[in-house]
Scaffold this motif. Structure first.
Motif, PDB file in Angstrom:
ATOM      1  N   UNK A 166       0.829  -1.211   0.000  1.00 15.23           N
ATOM      2  CA  UNK A 166       0.000   0.000   0.000  1.00 15.23           C
ATOM      3  C   UNK A 166       0.861   1.257   0.000  1.00 15.23           C
ATOM      4  N   UNK A 167       1.851   1.315   0.886  1.00 15.34           N
ATOM      5  CA  UNK A 167       2.674   2.516   0.986  1.00 15.34           C
ATOM      6  C   UNK A 167       3.559   2.696  -0.238  1.00 15.34           C
ATOM      7  N   UNK A 168       4.158   1.614  -0.717  1.00 16.45           N
ATOM      8  CA  UNK A 168       5.034   1.721  -1.881  1.00 16.45           C
ATOM      9  C   UNK A 168       4.242   2.016  -3.157  1.00 16.45           C
ATOM     10  N   UNK A 169       2.989   1.576  -3.203  1.00 20.71           N
ATOM     11  CA  UNK A 169       2.154   1.962  -4.341  1.00 20.71           C
ATOM     12  C   UNK A 169       1.951   3.466  -4.404  1.00 20.71           C
ATOM     13  N   UNK A 170       1.743   4.092  -3.238  1.00 22.26           N
ATOM     14  CA  UNK A 170       1.647   5.546  -3.207  1.00 22.26           C
ATOM     15  C   UNK A 170       2.955   6.223  -3.559  1.00 22.26           C
ATOM     16  N   UNK A 171       4.074   5.638  -3.103  1.00 20.54           N
ATOM     17  CA  UNK A 171       5.387   6.196  -3.446  1.00 20.54           C
ATOM     18  C   UNK A 171       5.623   6.132  -4.952  1.00 20.54           C
ATOM     19  N   UNK A 172       5.224   5.030  -5.572  1.00 20.22           N
ATOM     20  CA  UNK A 172       5.398   4.902  -7.014  1.00 20.22           C
ATOM     21  C   UNK A 172       4.532   5.898  -7.779  1.00 20.22           C
ATOM     22  N   UNK A 173       3.340   6.168  -7.280  1.00 16.84           N
ATOM     23  CA  UNK A 173       2.485   7.167  -7.935  1.00 16.84           C
ATOM     24  C   UNK A 173       3.066   8.576  -7.810  1.00 16.84           C
ATOM     25  N   UNK A 174       3.745   8.841  -6.698  1.00 19.21           N
ATOM     26  CA  UNK A 174       4.351  10.168  -6.512  1.00 19.21           C
ATOM     27  C   UNK A 174       5.578  10.375  -7.383  1.00 19.21           C
ATOM     28  N   UNK A 210       7.457  11.188 -10.238  1.00 19.31           N
ATOM     29  CA  UNK A 210       7.201  11.854 -11.492  1.00 19.31           C
ATOM     30  C   UNK A 210       6.010  12.772 -11.481  1.00 19.31           C
ATOM     31  N   UNK A 211       5.143  12.660 -10.462  1.00 16.59           N
ATOM     32  CA  UNK A 211       3.961  13.522 -10.372  1.00 16.59           C
ATOM     33  C   UNK A 211       4.059  14.531  -9.239  1.00 16.59           C
ATOM     34  N   UNK A 212       4.760  14.203  -8.152  1.00  8.29           N
ATOM     35  CA  UNK A 212       4.916  15.107  -7.021  1.00  8.29           C
ATOM     36  C   UNK A 212       6.233  15.853  -7.136  1.00  8.29           C
ATOM     37  N   UNK A 213       6.215  17.119  -6.833  1.00 12.24           N
ATOM     38  CA  UNK A 213       7.387  17.969  -7.004  1.00 12.24           C
ATOM     39  C   UNK A 213       8.475  17.607  -5.993  1.00 12.24           C
ATOM     40  N   UNK A 214       9.724  17.535  -6.469  1.00 14.47           N
ATOM     41  CA  UNK A 214      10.913  17.301  -5.643  1.00 14.47           C
ATOM     42  C   UNK A 214      10.793  16.027  -4.812  1.00 14.47           C
ATOM     43  N   UNK A 215      10.225  14.986  -5.396  1.00 11.83           N
ATOM     44  CA  UNK A 215      10.012  13.741  -4.656  1.00 11.83           C
ATOM     45  C   UNK A 215      10.732  12.559  -5.299  1.00 11.83           C
ATOM     46  N   UNK A 216      11.482  12.806  -6.384  1.00 16.06           N
ATOM     47  CA  UNK A 216      12.112  11.697  -7.103  1.00 16.06           C
ATOM     48  C   UNK A 216      13.165  10.982  -6.248  1.00 16.06           C
ATOM     49  N   UNK A 217      13.976  11.775  -5.512  1.00 21.27           N
ATOM     50  CA  UNK A 217      15.033  11.167  -4.701  1.00 21.27           C
ATOM     51  C   UNK A 217      14.483  10.285  -3.605  1.00 21.27           C
ATOM     52  N   UNK A 218      13.438  10.753  -2.918  1.00 23.82           N
ATOM     53  CA  UNK A 218      12.846   9.945  -1.856  1.00 23.82           C
ATOM     54  C   UNK A 218      12.191   8.696  -2.427  1.00 23.82           C
ATOM     55  N   UNK A 219      11.493   8.803  -3.533  1.00 20.78           N
ATOM     56  CA  UNK A 219      10.833   7.631  -4.128  1.00 20.78           C
ATOM     57  C   UNK A 219      11.852   6.565  -4.504  1.00 20.78           C
ATOM     58  N   UNK A 220      12.940   6.985  -5.120  1.00 20.40           N
ATOM     59  CA  UNK A 220      13.962   6.013  -5.510  1.00 20.40           C
ATOM     60  C   UNK A 220      14.624   5.381  -4.295  1.00 20.40           C
ATOM     61  N   UNK A 221      14.854   6.176  -3.232  1.00 18.58           N
ATOM     62  CA  UNK A 221      15.483   5.628  -2.026  1.00 18.58           C
ATOM     63  C   UNK A 221      14.561   4.647  -1.315  1.00 18.58           C
ATOM     64  N   UNK A 258       3.390   8.028 -17.383  1.00 20.29           N
ATOM     65  CA  UNK A 258       4.188   9.166 -16.939  1.00 20.29           C
ATOM     66  C   UNK A 258       4.420  10.120 -18.112  1.00 20.29           C
ATOM     67  N   UNK A 259       4.271  11.403 -17.869  1.00 19.70           N
ATOM     68  CA  UNK A 259       4.406  12.409 -18.915  1.00 19.70           C
ATOM     69  C   UNK A 259       5.798  13.043 -18.960  1.00 19.70           C
ATOM     70  N   UNK A 260       6.647  12.724 -18.003  1.00 18.44           N
ATOM     71  CA  UNK A 260       7.974  13.322 -17.945  1.00 18.44           C
ATOM     72  C   UNK A 260       9.006  12.316 -18.424  1.00 18.44           C
ATOM     73  N   UNK A 261       9.804  12.722 -19.410  1.00 20.95           N
ATOM     74  CA  UNK A 261      10.766  11.805 -20.010  1.00 20.95           C
ATOM     75  C   UNK A 261      11.871  11.452 -19.021  1.00 20.95           C
ATOM     76  N   UNK A 262      12.334  12.442 -18.236  1.00 23.70           N
ATOM     77  CA  UNK A 262      13.420  12.151 -17.299  1.00 23.70           C
ATOM     78  C   UNK A 262      12.953  11.189 -16.208  1.00 23.70           C
ATOM     79  N   UNK A 263      11.661  11.269 -15.809  1.00 25.95           N
ATOM     80  CA  UNK A 263      11.134  10.316 -14.838  1.00 25.95           C
ATOM     81  C   UNK A 263      11.037   8.922 -15.445  1.00 25.95           C
TER      82      UNK A 263
END
Length: 415
Positions: free
Chosen positions: A198-206, A208-219, A244-249
């Motif tokens: 449940x928690x990691x599913x929310x992390x995966x949704x964030x 590329x969609x949530x601002x400045x959250x890429x580092x935390x999601x990957x960690x 995902x709409x962002x190429x870098x994500x």
């Protein structure tokens, strides 16, 4: 008495400090006091981290203190006009204060890493799980996730993200052990991870969609990829990358799936149905993204509308992902035809088109194309293909007696 009374007020007085200097000195004294408190906590956690319930609150408080210290250490480090204007007024005292904050953050990070390494062992997790009920563990995990994904933790950088991901894994593992009870030791590897999914599913949704959250999601996902990869195999990776709409994500997610997940799967997990399904779907996804980079500007795909450098980076990560997925399927004993859904002819055709579209027949992307083509079967002939195959055949073909004697005569003449 007379001599002593005459010398009472003869001691030199300290220079009068401004209010700002007084605040800086007070802050330095507070930091020194925190270092002493940290030494006491280090002694306590080294012996009683897995024996006292108060250790849970100590770990969370230390994590919050590390985030605050890291943010304060990074404050006013930039070269903006305002910072340059006040640089003369902010002297060595501010630099020394920031250095103390950074040292405090590093010290807390090392302490938390050692403590979590100690209590994250399976035997210790089963003992610690008895301290709280499964619902209490779930509440602790959700509160930690809210703190770690917040704006202050995002501004803190990589160090708090790495520690927070380990702490999140510890809470999820403890909730699993508390929910399974005495059967936790003999349970299957993928059983009981409902809270983590449940928690990691929310992390995966964030991601590329949530601002400045890429580092935390990957960690956070990386902490489970190393310890419990079977949890990540059940997440909707392919749907999220496609939407995902962002190429870098997209690039970072493809790199994570190939390098952190598929490449390092344990043998007992790699042969499972979930790993096989993800590998085949990931191969189709990489092929689809590679084909999208060839569609040109007329296409409506985001990858086609991006710049040439972004398309090149996406091609590189897609080819790497194809190479890893094909290698993983070949290790299972199925060869290149590892499943009915894997169309190797289509993969080879798309990769050959990518190879032929490259302006220079050299470089990393060009070599990755040939690597993928070798894995799916015989390489397709294309521009530069005959020369490369001819060079390879020339290296493999044994020399005749005349050629060997001519080569030895040429060497003697050169010497």
């Amino acid at each position: 008495m007379f001599a002593g009374s005459g010398l009472d007020g003869a001691e030199p007085q300290e220079p009068k400090l401004s209010k700002r200097q007084q605040r800086l000195r007070q802050r330095q004294e507070e930091l020194t006091h925190k270092f002493r408190e940290l030494e006491l906590l280090e002694l306590y956690l080294s012996r009683f981290a897995a024996k006292r319930r108060i250790s849970l609150q100590i770990l969370v408080d230390l994590y919050q203190a590390m985030i605050t210290a890291t943010v304060r250490a990074k404050k006013n480090r930039g070269g903006e006009a305002g910072a340059q204007k006040n640089k003369k007024h902010k002297g060595r005292a501010d630099a020394a204060l920031r250095q103390l904050q950074d040292q405090l953050s590093q010290r807390i990070s090392k302490l938390l890493t050692r403590a979590l390494k100690q209590i994250c062992r399976p035997a210790q997790v089963r003992e610690v799980a008895e301290w709280c009920s499964p619902d209490e563990w779930a509440d602790r995990a959700r509160q930690l996730l809210e703190l770690a994904a917040g704006p202050q933790a995002a501004a803190a950088g990589l160090r708090p993200q790495a520690v927070g991901s380990q702490l999140l894994y510890f809470f999820c593992a403890s909730q699993r052990a508390a929910a399974l009870g005495g059967a936790a030791a003999g349970a299957e590897a993928g059983a009981g991870w409902s809270l983590a999914e449940e928690l990691l599913g929310g992390v995966l949704r964030d991601w590329g969609s949530k601002k400045d959250c890429e580092g935390w999601c990957e960690a956070a996902l990386g902490a489970f990829a190393f310890r419990a990869p079977e949890v990540l195999l059940r997440l909707p990776w392919l749907e999220h990358v496609r939407s995902n709409k962002k190429v870098f994500a997209q690039r970072s997610q493809i790199a994570f799936i190939s390098e952190r997940l598929l490449r390092n799967l344990p043998p007992e997990v790699a042969v499972g149905a979930a790993a096989t399904e993800l590998g085949q779907g990931f191969t189709a996804l990489c092929t689809e993204l590679l084909e999208g980079t060839l569609s040109g500007k007329d296409s409506k795909d985001e990858a086609s509308d991006s710049s040439a450098s972004q398309r090149a980076k996406l091609r590189r990560e897609g080819l790497r992902g194809l190479a890893v997925a094909l290698k993983a399927s070949q290790k299972k004993g199925g060869g290149s035809q590892s499943g009915p859904t894997l169309d190797t002819k289509h993969v080879a055709s798309v990769v050959a088109r990518v190879r032929d579209s490259l302006p220079a027949k050299r470089g990393q992307v060009y070599q990755l194309c040939w690597d993928v083509l070798r894995k799916v079967g015989k390489p397709h002939a294309g521009k530069g293909g005959g020369a490369q195959e001819g060079a390879a055949e020339g290296q493999k073909r044994p020399r005749s007696d005349g050629e060997q004697s001519a080569a030895s005569g040429k060497k003697r003449k050169t010497s």
